[in-house]
Design a protein around this motif. Structure first.
Motif, mmCIF file in Angstrom:
data_model
loop_
_atom_site.group_PDB
_atom_site.id
_atom_site.type_symbol
_atom_site.label_atom_id
_atom_site.label_comp_id
_atom_site.label_asym_id
_atom_site.label_seq_id
_atom_site.Cartn_x
_atom_site.Cartn_y
_atom_site.Cartn_z
ATOM 1 N N PHE A 129 -39.375 10.037 41.456
ATOM 2 C CA PHE A 129 -40.741 10.369 41.045
ATOM 3 C C PHE A 129 -41.616 9.124 41.147
ATOM 4 O O PHE A 129 -41.227 8.025 40.748
ATOM 5 C CB PHE A 129 -40.781 10.898 39.610
ATOM 6 C CG PHE A 129 -42.161 11.301 39.169
ATOM 7 C CD1 PHE A 129 -42.626 12.579 39.415
ATOM 8 C CD2 PHE A 129 -43.006 10.394 38.541
ATOM 9 C CE1 PHE A 129 -43.906 12.955 39.035
ATOM 10 C CE2 PHE A 129 -44.287 10.756 38.156
ATOM 11 C CZ PHE A 129 -44.745 12.035 38.404
ATOM 12 N N ASN A 130 -42.827 9.325 41.670
ATOM 13 C CA ASN A 130 -43.809 8.257 41.756
ATOM 14 C C ASN A 130 -45.183 8.898 41.885
ATOM 15 O O ASN A 130 -45.305 10.133 41.887
ATOM 16 C CB ASN A 130 -43.524 7.344 42.963
ATOM 17 C CG ASN A 130 -44.050 5.926 42.770
ATOM 18 O OD1 ASN A 130 -45.178 5.723 42.340
ATOM 19 N ND2 ASN A 130 -43.222 4.946 43.087
ATOM 20 N N LEU A 131 -46.189 8.075 41.968
ATOM 21 C CA LEU A 131 -47.529 8.558 42.244
ATOM 22 C C LEU A 131 -47.715 8.663 43.755
ATOM 23 O O LEU A 131 -46.918 8.156 44.533
ATOM 24 C CB LEU A 131 -48.571 7.597 41.666
ATOM 25 C CG LEU A 131 -48.427 7.283 40.173
ATOM 26 C CD1 LEU A 131 -49.500 6.287 39.747
ATOM 27 C CD2 LEU A 131 -48.496 8.550 39.339
ATOM 28 N N GLY A 132 -48.805 9.319 44.165
ATOM 29 C CA GLY A 132 -49.115 9.414 45.574
ATOM 30 C C GLY A 132 -49.869 8.212 46.096
ATOM 31 O O GLY A 132 -50.132 8.103 47.288
ATOM 32 N N HIS A 133 -50.239 7.300 45.202
ATOM 33 C CA HIS A 133 -50.815 5.994 45.550
ATOM 34 C C HIS A 133 -50.746 5.166 44.278
ATOM 35 O O HIS A 133 -49.995 5.509 43.365
ATOM 36 C CB HIS A 133 -52.240 6.133 46.081
ATOM 37 C CG HIS A 133 -52.669 4.954 46.923
ATOM 38 N ND1 HIS A 133 -53.954 4.780 47.360
ATOM 39 C CD2 HIS A 133 -51.975 3.880 47.384
ATOM 40 C CE1 HIS A 133 -54.041 3.674 48.081
ATOM 41 N NE2 HIS A 133 -52.854 3.115 48.099
ATOM 42 N N GLY A 134 -51.518 4.080 44.183
ATOM 43 C CA GLY A 134 -51.353 3.166 43.071
ATOM 44 C C GLY A 134 -52.099 3.572 41.811
ATOM 45 O O GLY A 134 -53.043 4.368 41.842
#
Length: 351
Positions: free
Chosen positions: A317-322
């Protein structure tokens, strides 16, 4: 290595069973943290990175605050460029600025070989401090990919359309190929040094390569990316993540470079990526703007992404950018807790 080491993210990349979905946030260290803003009152980005103890503190801080499953080294993709003869300045409100952009073959020929131990010893010292003394999670090293670095070097700074960069690529393929070769040489050497210092996985930021269509990516970029991945892995076999913005049309070409993880921005769902043939681990991809919404919206969107990602062990899981500066640290902590708790519950029912 620090005791009680959490290698969940490495297990996910290897398609091993994990107790929860691992997560980290791009730009998790930085402008959204009050502690960081206090440091920035005294030091520039480059000044922070040149002080290993301080840089290690900035890198470690979000791991402690958000309970992420990985740390990413605090530095900038522009950090190594001075080591090949490029003067770069990070200007507030603008970003990286290069006063003497690349304009010709002779400009490319002047770029010098990169020695990380002479050019950025402080980066390697920071990695050693983090991996031997501080972190109980893997450290992600990283580099800017050649196209994205070239875009700054040719445009002289950030761009909205990359017309100068693409124009240079089209009108002078010889100069372009030499530039890509030299930047690839630098990237290979830089990544190997980061891994030698203790980085357990790598992310290649090709942030702006989405400006190219697939045909041009295949012709002008993919051979160099294949070389970077193959030569790094030949001597330093750690997982490599690829990430770019607005580049989902290139995801199959990314996969063909030999990377281990395809990073998605928010424009493409995980199901879409799988349906289009992505078989590696997938990373992503909550729109960072959603972190400014009420919690019920954040939870709903996060759950929907997790429900797709949890169809496989190979998911981060992460973001789609910062992370935006306006995002509250408490929100990131709550997202992390939700991802861990929800994924742990789903995984326990799947076993």
């Amino acid at each position: 290595m620090v005791q009680n080491f959490n290698d969940t993210i490495l297990k996910a990349i290897r398609n091993e069973q994990t107790t929860h979905t691992p997560l980290w946030f791009m730009r998790q260290a930085g402008r959204s943290q009050p502690e960081y803003r206090e440091i920035k009152k005294k030091y520039s980005l480059f000044e922070i990175t040149q002080q290993p103890e301080l840089c290690a503190y900035v890198t470690q801080l979000p791991v402690e605050q958000y309970n992420t499953d990985a740390a990413i080294l605090y530095k900038d993709i522009m950090s190594p460029l001075e080591g090949i003869g490029v003067d770069v300045e990070i200007k507030s409100g603008i970003g990286p600025v290069i006063d003497q952009p690349i304009q010709s073959l002779s400009d490319v020929e002047k770029l010098t070989p990169f020695n990380p131990y002479e050019a950025v010893p402080y980066v390697l010292d920071t990695i050693k401090i983090l991996t031997t003394e501080k972190l109980n999670v893997p450290l992600i090293g990283f580099a800017g990919a050649p196209f994205t670095l070239a875009s700054y070097m040719i445009e002289g700074g950030p761009s909205k359309n990359y017309n100068k960069t693409k124009g240079f690529m089209y009108k002078d393929p010889k100069a372009w190929n030499l530039l890509m070769t030299k930047l690839s040489d630098m990237t290979i050497t830089y990544l190997r040094a980061q891994i030698d210092a203790g980085a357990k996985l790598i992310q290649l930021f090709d942030s702006w390569v989405g400006a190219l269509n697939v045909q041009d990516y295949q012709a002008f970029i993919q051979p160099h990316m294949k070389r970077i991945v193959s030569e790094v892995k030949a001597t330093h076999p750690v997982p490599i993540i690829m990430f770019g913005v607005g580049a989902s049309h290139q995801m199959i070409e990314w996969q063909e470079t030999g990377i281990d993880v395809v990073g998605l921005d928010w424009r493409t769902t995980i199901d879409e990526a799988r349906n289009r043939g992505i078989v590696q681990t997938v990373q992503g991809n909550l729109d960072p703007a959603i972190l400014l919404a009420p919690w019920d919206v954040i939870e709903e969107r996060t759950r929907a992404i997790l429900d797709q990602g949890l169809k496989s062990n190979q998911y981060i899981f992460n973001l789609g950018h910062g992370v935006f500066p306006e995002v509250q640290p408490a929100t990131l902590k709550r997202v992390s807790q939700f991802v861990h708790d929800y994924s742990a519950h789903v995984k326990s029912t799947q076993q």
